[in-house]
Design a protein around this motif. Structure first.
Motif, PDB file in Angstrom:
ATOM      1  N   THR A 457     -33.637  16.222   5.467  1.00 54.34           N
ATOM      2  CA  THR A 457     -32.195  16.078   4.182  1.00 54.34           C
ATOM      3  C   THR A 457     -31.518  15.983   3.450  1.00 54.34           C
ATOM      4  O   THR A 457     -33.393  14.991   2.551  1.00 54.34           O
ATOM      5  CB  THR A 457     -31.367  15.447   5.941  1.00 54.34           C
ATOM      6  OG1 THR A 457     -31.829  14.137   5.653  1.00 54.34           O
ATOM      7  CG2 THR A 457     -30.810  16.029   6.887  1.00 54.34           C
ATOM      8  N   SER A 458     -31.249  16.476   2.891  1.00 48.80           N
ATOM      9  CA  SER A 458     -31.165  15.707   1.118  1.00 48.80           C
ATOM     10  C   SER A 458     -30.955  13.808   1.070  1.00 48.80           C
ATOM     11  O   SER A 458     -30.412  13.621   2.102  1.00 48.80           O
ATOM     12  CB  SER A 458     -30.336  16.632   0.622  1.00 48.80           C
ATOM     13  OG  SER A 458     -28.993  16.908   0.978  1.00 48.80           O
ATOM     14  N   THR A 459     -31.274  14.317  -0.371  1.00 45.81           N
ATOM     15  CA  THR A 459     -30.849  12.381  -0.878  1.00 45.81           C
ATOM     16  C   THR A 459     -29.393  12.473   0.110  1.00 45.81           C
ATOM     17  O   THR A 459     -28.331  12.758  -0.510  1.00 45.81           O
ATOM     18  CB  THR A 459     -30.821  12.383  -1.914  1.00 45.81           C
ATOM     19  OG1 THR A 459     -32.568  12.490  -2.098  1.00 45.81           O
ATOM     20  CG2 THR A 459     -31.309  10.820  -2.004  1.00 45.81           C
ATOM     21  N   GLY A 460     -28.949  11.247   0.794  1.00 44.60           N
ATOM     22  CA  GLY A 460     -27.597  10.460   1.195  1.00 44.60           C
ATOM     23  C   GLY A 460     -27.629  10.902   2.581  1.00 44.60           C
ATOM     24  O   GLY A 460     -26.269   9.705   3.147  1.00 44.60           O
ATOM     25  N   ILE A 461     -28.398  11.496   3.027  1.00 47.23           N
ATOM     26  CA  ILE A 461     -27.974  11.426   4.873  1.00 47.23           C
ATOM     27  C   ILE A 461     -28.966  11.690   5.446  1.00 47.23           C
ATOM     28  O   ILE A 461     -30.154  12.354   4.680  1.00 47.23           O
ATOM     29  CB  ILE A 461     -27.024  12.549   5.305  1.00 47.23           C
ATOM     30  CG1 ILE A 461     -27.814  13.898   4.563  1.00 47.23           C
ATOM     31  CG2 ILE A 461     -26.019  12.663   4.592  1.00 47.23           C
ATOM     32  CD1 ILE A 461     -27.184  15.156   5.294  1.00 47.23           C
ATOM     33  N   ARG A 462     -29.520  11.245   6.637  1.00 47.07           N
ATOM     34  CA  ARG A 462     -30.522  11.438   7.146  1.00 47.07           C
ATOM     35  C   ARG A 462     -30.546  11.866   9.264  1.00 47.07           C
ATOM     36  O   ARG A 462     -29.555  11.568   9.088  1.00 47.07           O
ATOM     37  CB  ARG A 462     -31.632   9.997   7.618  1.00 47.07           C
ATOM     38  CG  ARG A 462     -31.104   9.205   7.767  1.00 47.07           C
ATOM     39  CD  ARG A 462     -31.617   7.600   7.608  1.00 47.07           C
ATOM     40  NE  ARG A 462     -30.672   6.392   7.655  1.00 47.07           N
ATOM     41  CZ  ARG A 462     -31.120   6.117   8.677  1.00 47.07           C
ATOM     42  NH1 ARG A 462     -32.536   6.234   9.691  1.00 47.07           N
ATOM     43  NH2 ARG A 462     -31.415   4.632   8.929  1.00 47.07           N
ATOM     44  N   ALA A 463     -31.154  11.787   9.858  1.00 41.58           N
ATOM     45  CA  ALA A 463     -31.020  12.606  10.995  1.00 41.58           C
ATOM     46  C   ALA A 463     -31.731  11.079  11.671  1.00 41.58           C
ATOM     47  O   ALA A 463     -32.654  10.441  11.593  1.00 41.58           O
ATOM     48  CB  ALA A 463     -32.002  12.950  11.504  1.00 41.58           C
TER      49      ALA A 463
END
Length: 791
Positions: A457-463
Motif C-alpha cells: 500500500t502507499s504511505t499512510g495505510i497498511r494491510a
C-alpha cells in the motif's frame, strides 16, 4: 413510508418507540438492484476513473481496464478512503478489499496480458519492492522512476529505458501492459523459485475411501467411472496441447492401498501400507504418471476398484495418514499439486489424526459453543503447515451419514487454499448430478500452485488483517498451496499516518504462483482510490455488498473465540454507529421518527439482518454442527457476488409473459407475502435451487414442471418437454448454475407440503423459526439503537 432517494433515504418509522406492529412499507431492495441494472449495464465500466464505485454484483456489465484492476478482481468497501484514523474510527466503516486474484473473465473481456522481461525479471522499486505499474512516475527524461507507493527513486535499467513525451509519460506507455493496465502478469525468473530451481509441473493424486459406507452409497463406483472421463480434462494452458499434470491413485479404509500404474505394466499393482502410524510412500517409479502414457493401466485400475471392494465389511477409516501419504508423494516427486480426497466417515481408526465424536448440541447458545468450531487438536494445523511448504493443496469431498467433525477435517483444505464439498446422506440416484458437476469443475478449473500473495500500500495505510483459505507464517505473506479461480482473500486496511486528498491511496496485490504448465508467474493487480476529509464524501462512495462480505467474514471468524450472541451484538452496534455517524454529520435535520440511511447504504440493514439470521450465527433446530462448520468454512473465501446471493437469495416469479419473451422476470422481495397461490417461483440461494409451486398453479404450468397429479418432492431435474415455458425454465436454471462455483441441486416444493419448511427457511425478510427478526422488526430495532447513540 417517506423516501427521498438522494442524497439519502428517509424511512418513517411507525411511531417514536418503534414498537407499533401495523404493516408498513420498507425499503425497495429489489428496486435498488433493478435501477442499478438499468442504469449501468448498457455502457462498459472503465476503470480509469480513480475512486469510482463499480456497478452492483447483481448487474451484468462489461469492464474495460484503463489502469485500475477490474471489480472482478478487486472490490473495495469504500472507494473514498478517510484521510485520518480518527475519521475512520468515527465513521466505523470498515476499510477492506475483497481480492479474487485468478478470477475468470467473461468472453468479451481480455484476460491479463503476460509480460516477459527476460533474465532481468520484473522492474521493481528498490525500497518497497512494488512492481512496475501505472502509478510509477518517470523523471529525469525517463532515466529514473519515482515509486507511487513509497516515493523512492529507482534507476531504470538500460534495456527498459524509453523517452518521455510532453506530458511526462513514456512514449511506449500504451504498448506496455504494466504501464497502462490495472492487471497483468510477469513471467518470473529463477530467482522467484524455491531453491533457485525452476518448478516441476504439478501432480493430482486421488484418494478414494473404500470403507463400507462409501461403497454402499455408490460413491466409489461413481468416482471411478467419472475419473476415466475426467483424465482428458486436466487443466492446461493451451487447449490444443496435452496436460502436463501427472496423476496418482490411492484407496483406503483403515489401511492405504497404493497403485503402480506404470505404462509398461499389463495390470496395475497394489501395495498396501498397514502401518499408518509412520506413513511412507511404498513406491516412487510408477505412482505419479502421465495420463496418455499410462491410460490403459489407469482405466483397468478404475474398473477394478469397485469390484475389489464390493463386499467389504470394513467400517473404520483413517484421515491423517491419507494427507501424509499425499504430502510424501509430492515431496518425493519434488513438485506441487493437489490431493482429491473422497471421504465418508469420522476417522476413528487407530492412527495419527484419529478423532472422537464430540457432537453436543447442549453447547449451542452457551459460552462453550465456540469449541464446536475449533479443531479437536493441533495435529491437522501442523500438517497444514507442512502441506503449504510443499505446495500440497487438499480438496475434500465428504459423503457423511452422521457426524464427521467438519470443523477438524476442514482444517487442511481451508489452510492450503483448497475446498470442502459436502453431500450429506449421499444417494447415487438423487445426488450424482450435483457431485459430478462439482468434481468436473474442481478438476478442470484454472488454478495456480505454491502461491504467495503480498499486498503493498502507499504511505499512510497498511494491510493489517486477512480472511480466506490460506496459511500465514508471518504478518505480510499469504501462503496458498493452491489458488483457484473461485478463491478470494479479503484484506483489511488501517491507517498508520495521514492520507492526502491530492494523492489518494494505492494498493498493489502481487501473487507469485506456478501455472498448471509448470511456469512460475507473478500476477499483479493495482487499485487507486480517492481520499477525503469530509464524512459525506466517504458515505457517498461505499459499497454495501462488499461491506457485508467483510462483516460476515469477520463475524464468522470471531465465533471461534467469542460467544455467538456477543458477535451478533457487536455487528448490530457497528452498523448502528455507521448510520448514527451519517445522520449526525451528513444528513439534514429531520424528525426523530425517521430512519435516515445514506444512498449507497440503504440496503445495509436488510443485508445485515440476513447475516445475523444465518445458520452459523442463529442456528435452528434442524441445522447440524457439521453443517454450521461447513458453512463457516465455505464463506471464508466467497467473493462478493456469492456472499450476496448466499445471504439474500433471489426469488424469481416465473411469469408467462416475460419468460416466453426471453427476458428474466424482475425478482420479488424475499418474503412469504410475495408468494401467490397461483404462481410458480424459483428461489436461488447459491447452494440450492427451489422450484415452489403454488396450490392453485395453472394446470399447464404443472405439466411443464413435471408435477401433474403427484407430489414430487426433491425432484432434482426437470424433463425436457417440447413447449416454450419448459425450455425457457431449463435455460434459466442452467444459466443460474453456470454463474455459481458449486452446482445447485434443484428441489421441487409444492405449497403446504412438509418440504415447504425448508424453502421458507430461505425467505430471509420474514421472522425465522430460530428467533431471527423480520426485516421490519430489525429496522425498528436498528432505529432504536441509532437514537440511543445519538442521545
Amino acid at each position: 413510508l417517506s423516501t427521498t432517494l438522494s442524497p439519502h433515504t428517509n424511512v418513517t418509522m411507525p411511531d417514536q418507540q418503534c414498537v407499533c406492529k401495523t404493516r408498513f412499507l420498507v425499503l425497495p431492495q429489489i428496486q435498488v438492484i433493478e435501477d442499478d441494472r438499468v442504469n449501468k449495464s448498457s455502457e462498459p465500466f472503465t476503470t480509469g476513473v480513480k475512486g469510482q464505485a463499480p456497478p452492483l454484483v447483481t448487474t451484468n456489465f462489461q469492464v474495460k481496464d484503463q489502469g485500475n484492476a477490474s471489480p472482478r478482481f478487486i472490490r473495495c468497501t469504500a472507494y473514498n478512503m478517510p484521510c485520518t484514523a480518527d475519521m475512520a474510527k468515527q465513521s466505523q466503516v470498515p476499510l477492506a478489499a475483497v481480492i479474487k486474484p485468478l478470477a475468470m473473465l467473461p468472453p468479451d473481456e481480455t484476460p491479463p496480458y503476460i509480460v516477459d522481461h527476460g533474465d532481468g525479471g520484473p522492474i521493481r522499486c528498490n525500497r518497497c519492492k512494488a512492481y512496475m505499474c501505472p502509478y510509477m512516475q518517470f523523471i529525469e527524461g525517463g532515466r529514473r522512476f519515482q515509486c507511487g507507493f513509497c516515493s523512492c527513486v529507482t534507476e531504470v535499467p538500460p534495456h527498459y529505458f524509453q523517452h518521455l513525451d510532453h506530458t511526462g509519460k513514456r512514449v511506449d506507455c500504451y504498448d506496455r501492459p504494466e504501464l497502462s493496465q490495472g492487471s497483468y502478469e510477469f513471467v518470473a525468473t529463477v530467482d522467484y523459485c524455491k531453491n533457485n530451481k525452476l518448478p516441476q509441473p504439478p501432480s493430482f493424486i486421488f484418494f478414494i475411501d473404500v470403507s463400507y459406507n462409501a461403497v454402499k452409497s455408490g460413491m466409489v463406483n461413481i468416482v471411478c467411472q467419472e475419473l476415466k472421463t475426467l483424465l482428458d480434462y486436466l487443466p492446461r494452458e493451451n487447449p490444443e496441447a496435452d496436460s502436463v499434470v501427472r496423476v496418482g491413485f490411492v484407496t483406503y479404509n483403515k489401511v492405504l492401498h497404493f497403485y503402480n500404474v506404470k505404462s509398461s505394466l499389463a495390470q496395475p499393482q497394489m501395495m498396501v501400507v498397514s502401518d499408518v502410524s509412520d506413513m511412507f510412500l511404498p513406491l516412487l517409479d510408477g505412482f505419479l504418471v502421465g495420463v496418455n502414457d499410462s491410460r490403459m493401466v489407469i482405466e483397468s485400475l478404475l474398473d477394478q476398484i469397485p469390484e475389489m471392494f464390493a463386499d467389504t465389511r470394513e467400517t473404520e477409516t483413517v484421515f491423517g495418514p491419507v494427507i501424509q501419504a499425499g504430502l510424501e508423494a509430492l515431496k518425493a516427486a519434488d513438485c506441487a499439486g493437489k490431493l482429491f480426497v473422497f471421504h465418508s466417515t469420522l476417522p476413528i481408526a487407530e492412527a495419527p489424526g484419529k478423532l472422537k465424536n464430540r457432537e453436543d448440541k447442549k453447547l449451542v447458545g452457551t459460552d462453550k459453543e465456540k469449541s464446536l468450531f475449533q479443531p479437536q487438536s493441533g495435529f491437522y494445523s501442523n500438517l497444514s503447515k507442512e502441506c503449504v511448504a510443499q505446495g500440497c493443496c487438499v480438496d475434500l469431498f465428504l459423503f457423511p451419514n452422521q457426524y464427521v467433525d467438519v470443523a477438524t477435517l476442514g482444517v487442511v483444505p481451508v489452510s492450503t487454499g483448497g475446498s470442502v464439498y459436502k453431500y450429506t446422506y449421499f444417494q447415487a440416484e438423487t445426488d450424482r448430478e450435483r457431485f459430478l458437476n462439482d468434481l468436473r469443475r474442481d478438476v478442470q478449473k484454472p488454478m495456480g500452485f505454491d502461491a504467495v500473495m503480498r499486498v503493498r500500500t502507499s504511505t499512510g495505510i497498511r494491510a493489517t488483517d486477512f480472511f480466506g483459505s490460506f496459511f500465514m507464517s508471518n504478518t505480510t505473506d499469504v501462503e496458498l498451496a493452491g489458488l483457484d479461480c473461485d478463491k478470494t482473500v479479503t484484506v483489511e486496511f488501517r491507517h498508520d499516518d495521514k492520507l492526502s486528498e491530492d494523492t489518494g491511496a494505492l494498493m498493489q496485490c502481487a501473487v507469485l504462483y506456478t501455472s498448471c504448465s509448470g511456469q512460475r508467474r507473478l500476477r499483479v493487480h493495482n487499485m487507486a482510490v480517492n481520499c477525503c476529509s469530509q464524512l459525506a464524501d466517504l458515505y457517498r462512495n461505499c459499497e454495501t455488498d462488499t461491506i457485508i462480505n467483510f462483516f460476515s467474514k469477520y463475524a464468522y471468524r470471531s465465533i471461534l473465540n467469542t460467544p455467538t450472541k456477543t458477535v451478533r451484538d457487536t455487528m448490530v452496534n457497528q452498523c448502528a454507529q455507521i448510520l448514527a455517524c451519517y445522520r449526525k454529520n451528513c444528513a439534514s435535520p429531520s424528525s426523530a421518527g425517521q430512519l435516515i440511511l445514506p444512498e449507497c447504504m440503504k440496503l445495509l440493514p436488510v443485508y445485515l439482518n440476513c447475516v445475523l439470521k444465518s445458520d452459523v450465527l442463529q442456528p435452528g433446530a434442524d441445522i447440524s454442527l457439521d453443517d454450521r462448520a461447513y458453512l463457516r468454512q465455505l464463506l471464508s473465501c466467497m467473493d462478493v457476488s456469492e456472499s450476496h446471493i448466499f445471504f439474500y437469495p433471489r426469488l424469481l416469479p416465473l411469469v408467462r409473459g416475460p419468460l416466453d419473451g426471453g427476458s428474466l422476470p424482475m425478482a420479488v422481495r424475499n418474503s412469504e407475502e410475495r408468494l401467490s397461490k397461483g404462481g410458480v417461483y424459483l428461489l436461488e440461494t447459491g447452494l440450492h435451487l427451489f422450484l415452489w409451486v403454488g396450490a392453485n398453479a395453472q394446470q399447464d404450468v404443472w405439466v411443464c414442471c413435471y408435477l401433474l397429479n403427484v407430489c414430487v418432492v426433491f425432484q432434482t431435474s426437470l424433463p425436457e418437454l417440447d413447449n416454450p415455458f419448459s425450455q425457457r425454465l431449463r435455460e434459466i436454471i442452467d444459466s443460474f448454475r453456470s454463474q455459481r462455483s458449486r452446482y445447485m441441486k434443484l428441489m421441487v416444493v409444492k405449497q403446504e407440503d412438509k418440504a415447504e419448511l425448508i424453502f421458507k427457511h430461505f425467505l430471509c425478510e420474514d421472522k425465522s423459526t430460530s428467533g431471527g427478526a423480520s426485516y421490519v422488526d430489525f429496522l425498528c430495532h436498528m432505529h432504536k439503537e441509532i437514537r440511543q447513540l445519538l442521545s
